[in-house]
Design a protein around this motif. Structure first.
Motif, PDB file in Angstrom:
ATOM      1  N   THR A  31      22.166  18.458  37.053  1.00  0.00           N
ATOM      2  CA  THR A  31      20.786  18.034  36.894  1.00  0.00           C
ATOM      3  C   THR A  31      20.046  19.165  36.204  1.00  0.00           C
ATOM      4  O   THR A  31      20.274  20.330  36.518  1.00  0.00           O
ATOM      5  CB  THR A  31      20.148  17.790  38.270  1.00  0.00           C
ATOM      6  N   THR A  85      15.586  20.086  45.564  1.00  0.00           N
ATOM      7  CA  THR A  85      15.169  20.669  44.293  1.00  0.00           C
ATOM      8  C   THR A  85      15.164  22.189  44.425  1.00  0.00           C
ATOM      9  O   THR A  85      14.371  22.716  45.186  1.00  0.00           O
ATOM     10  CB  THR A  85      13.743  20.191  43.932  1.00  0.00           C
ATOM     11  N   LEU A 105      12.095  14.711  40.013  1.00  0.00           N
ATOM     12  CA  LEU A 105      12.752  13.697  39.191  1.00  0.00           C
ATOM     13  C   LEU A 105      12.610  12.267  39.721  1.00  0.00           C
ATOM     14  O   LEU A 105      12.725  11.313  38.968  1.00  0.00           O
ATOM     15  CB  LEU A 105      14.248  14.023  39.044  1.00  0.00           C
ATOM     16  N   HIS A 152      10.932  16.345  32.493  1.00  0.00           N
ATOM     17  CA  HIS A 152      12.349  16.030  32.628  1.00  0.00           C
ATOM     18  C   HIS A 152      13.069  16.662  31.447  1.00  0.00           C
ATOM     19  O   HIS A 152      12.595  16.626  30.327  1.00  0.00           O
ATOM     20  CB  HIS A 152      12.574  14.521  32.611  1.00  0.00           C
ATOM     21  N   TYR A 163      16.409  20.918  35.226  1.00  0.00           N
ATOM     22  CA  TYR A 163      14.983  21.008  35.534  1.00  0.00           C
ATOM     23  C   TYR A 163      14.335  21.944  34.527  1.00  0.00           C
ATOM     24  O   TYR A 163      14.677  23.123  34.474  1.00  0.00           O
ATOM     25  CB  TYR A 163      14.768  21.567  36.935  1.00  0.00           C
ATOM     26  N   ASN A 173      26.577  13.923  42.217  1.00  0.00           N
ATOM     27  CA  ASN A 173      25.167  13.853  41.882  1.00  0.00           C
ATOM     28  C   ASN A 173      24.357  14.331  43.091  1.00  0.00           C
ATOM     29  O   ASN A 173      24.362  13.680  44.130  1.00  0.00           O
ATOM     30  CB  ASN A 173      24.804  12.403  41.541  1.00  0.00           C
TER      31      ASN A 173
END
Ligand SMILES: [Zn+2]
Length: 460
Positions: free
Chosen positions: A314, A285, A217, A295, A316, A403
């Motif tokens: 998030t 990740t 990302l 994305h 993926y 985050n």
């Protein structure tokens, strides 16, 4: 490989291979010689065919009583020459298949297999490996060489007292430092391979910085990298790549550097040039970056609720079935299914941290199970409220969503070089960083028209 450069020091600066010019591989030469020694007079061929016919019976048939005495019945004096047979292990091959193709009896094989514990390794053959038989004129095996790879060979040879002697021959590849650098135009993989890095080296680089950079990302056009790694040569021919020795990656203006170091206990890890471990408690990740296709846009209207739902994680996007890793060592506190989450796994890491993995296709861990960092906990899917295959990943600190992109950088690194080891660390790794910087010079000089005059000093 066409350009043979004589001066290894030029290599790095030029970003090219620098294979050394050797006349001919000694090993290859002797192999060629061996093949030309292959003698197959008509009688041997005839006998070989006969043996193959008798041996093509199913293996359960005991060979003990029947054709077990080829040596005594065969004319002793006719064939004195050695026959050399080279066989490549094919898919599904057993040692017995190879012996059959070489025209050797099962009795010969059992004699070799019972010669000692070293012979047991012959039961584990891998497709692509080479086996060389030396067979005398009586169809009796004189030696067998198993070439595991280009660097190692095991040999069983019959001595004068009819016993098999075992020997392991190992060669060392020559290692030379190589240098590559590049800039991101398209993607890490496209531009990495454009710069001459193998996929493995690209993955290794992504692994080294896996706690600092989210290669799925965070990568931007204009990011850059430079790598010093080993290239391995055997007889003047490149046979592979060794480990990355030093590497820098500049992501959105921030430069990360790492060096490889083996401490006095023999443990090898990557560290910052200051001696802090590159490995942190969490990877950035939880999916291999090579598998992430695009994305995933969490801001689009939810197709079921037609609203913007609060998004605490998030996303993926990756193909269904892509492995999902635990971001850190921990314990599975939930592994289950719900209408919204689909298949999901929650992992607790220490007292304060929890990671969550949603919409999995399959789960491969159970509640209560301990997991290691990078252990596969399931696969990417689209179960629950998901519009397509993707991993929804959440990171919680003390019960609050954070985050993962920003929090992971603030977490402590795994471990640093002990102060007692610092002098040794610096003595070994400073030359690596110096090498990297020296290699980078020509490229910098080229870019150093006007505005980049201070680039070298400001980058850190
Ligand atoms: Zn999501």
């Amino acid at each position: 490989m066409q350009n043979h450069r004589k001066n290894p020091r030029l290599l790095g600066a030029l970003g090219k291979n620098f294979p050394r010019t050797h006349a001919l591989a000694a090993g290859a030469a002797s192999f060629a010689l061996a093949l030309t020694l292959f003698i197959s007079p008509p009688d041997v061929e005839a006998k070989r065919t006969a043996l193959e016919v008798s041996l093509s019976l199913p293996e359960e048939v005991t060979v003990a009583p029947a054709p077990a005495a080829p040596q005594s019945s065969a004319p002793q004096s006719v064939m004195e020459g050695l026959r050399i047979v080279q066989e490549t292990v094919r898919n599904g091959d057993t040692l017995s298949d190879l012996f059959q193709r070489a025209g050797l009896s099962n009795a010969e094989m059992y004699q070799l297999l019972s010669s000692g514990k070293e012979a047991k390794q012959l039961a584990k053959l891998v497709p692509g490996e080479e086996v060389t038989f030396q067979i005398d004129g009586n169809g009796s095996l004189q030696s067998l060489e198993l070439h595991r790879d280009r660097l190692s060979k095991v040999e069983f040879s019959r001595d004068s007292s009819d016993e098999y002697k075992y020997a392991l021959h190992q060669r060392e590849a020559e290692r030379y430092a190589a240098f590559r650098q590049g800039e991101i135009e398209n993607s890490l993989f496209v531009d990495g391979s454009k710069a001459g890095l193998s996929n493995n080296l690209i993955m290794e680089m992504a692994d080294i910085f896996g706690s600092d950079i989210d290669f799925a990302l965070d990568i931007r056009k204009g990011d850059s990298f430079s790598v010093v790694f080993d290239e391995e040569f055997l007889d003047g021919e490149k046979i592979g790549n060794g480990a990355i020795q030093a590497v820098t990656f500049t992501n959105q203006g921030k430069t990360f550097s790492a060096v490889r170091y083996t401490d006095s206990n023999g443990d090898t890890n990557y560290y910052t040039p200051e001696g802090k471990s590159m490995r942190k408690a969490f990877i950035r990740t939880p999916v291999d970056i090579g598998r992430i296709s695009s994305h995933f846009n969490p801001r689009r209207l939810h197709p079921i609720f037609k609203t913007h739902r609060p998004h605490n994680g998030t996303d993926y996007a990756a193909p269904t079935g892509t492995p999902v890793y635990s971001a850190g060592d921990g314990k599975v506190i939930q592994s289950g299914y719900s209408k919204a989450n689909g298949n999901y796994v929650f992992v607790q890491h220490g007292e304060r941290y929890v990671t969550r993995y949603l919409h999995l296709n399959k789960r491969s861990v159970k509640q209560g199970q301990r997991v290691k960092q990078r252990q596969v906990i399931g696969t990417v899917g689209s179960t629950g409220y998901a519009t397509g295959p993707h991993l929804h990943y959440e990171f919680l600190v003390d019960g609050h969503h954070r985050n993962p992109a920003t929090i992971v950088r603030q977490l402590p690194k795994a471990k640093a070089i002990a102060s007692a080891e610092m002098a040794r660390f610096q003595a070994q790794t400073q030359p690596l960083m110096a090498q990297l910087e020296r290699y980078e010079q020509p490229a910098l000089a080229k870019n150093e028209d006007s505005e980049n005059k201070d680039k070298k000093d400001s980058v850190n």
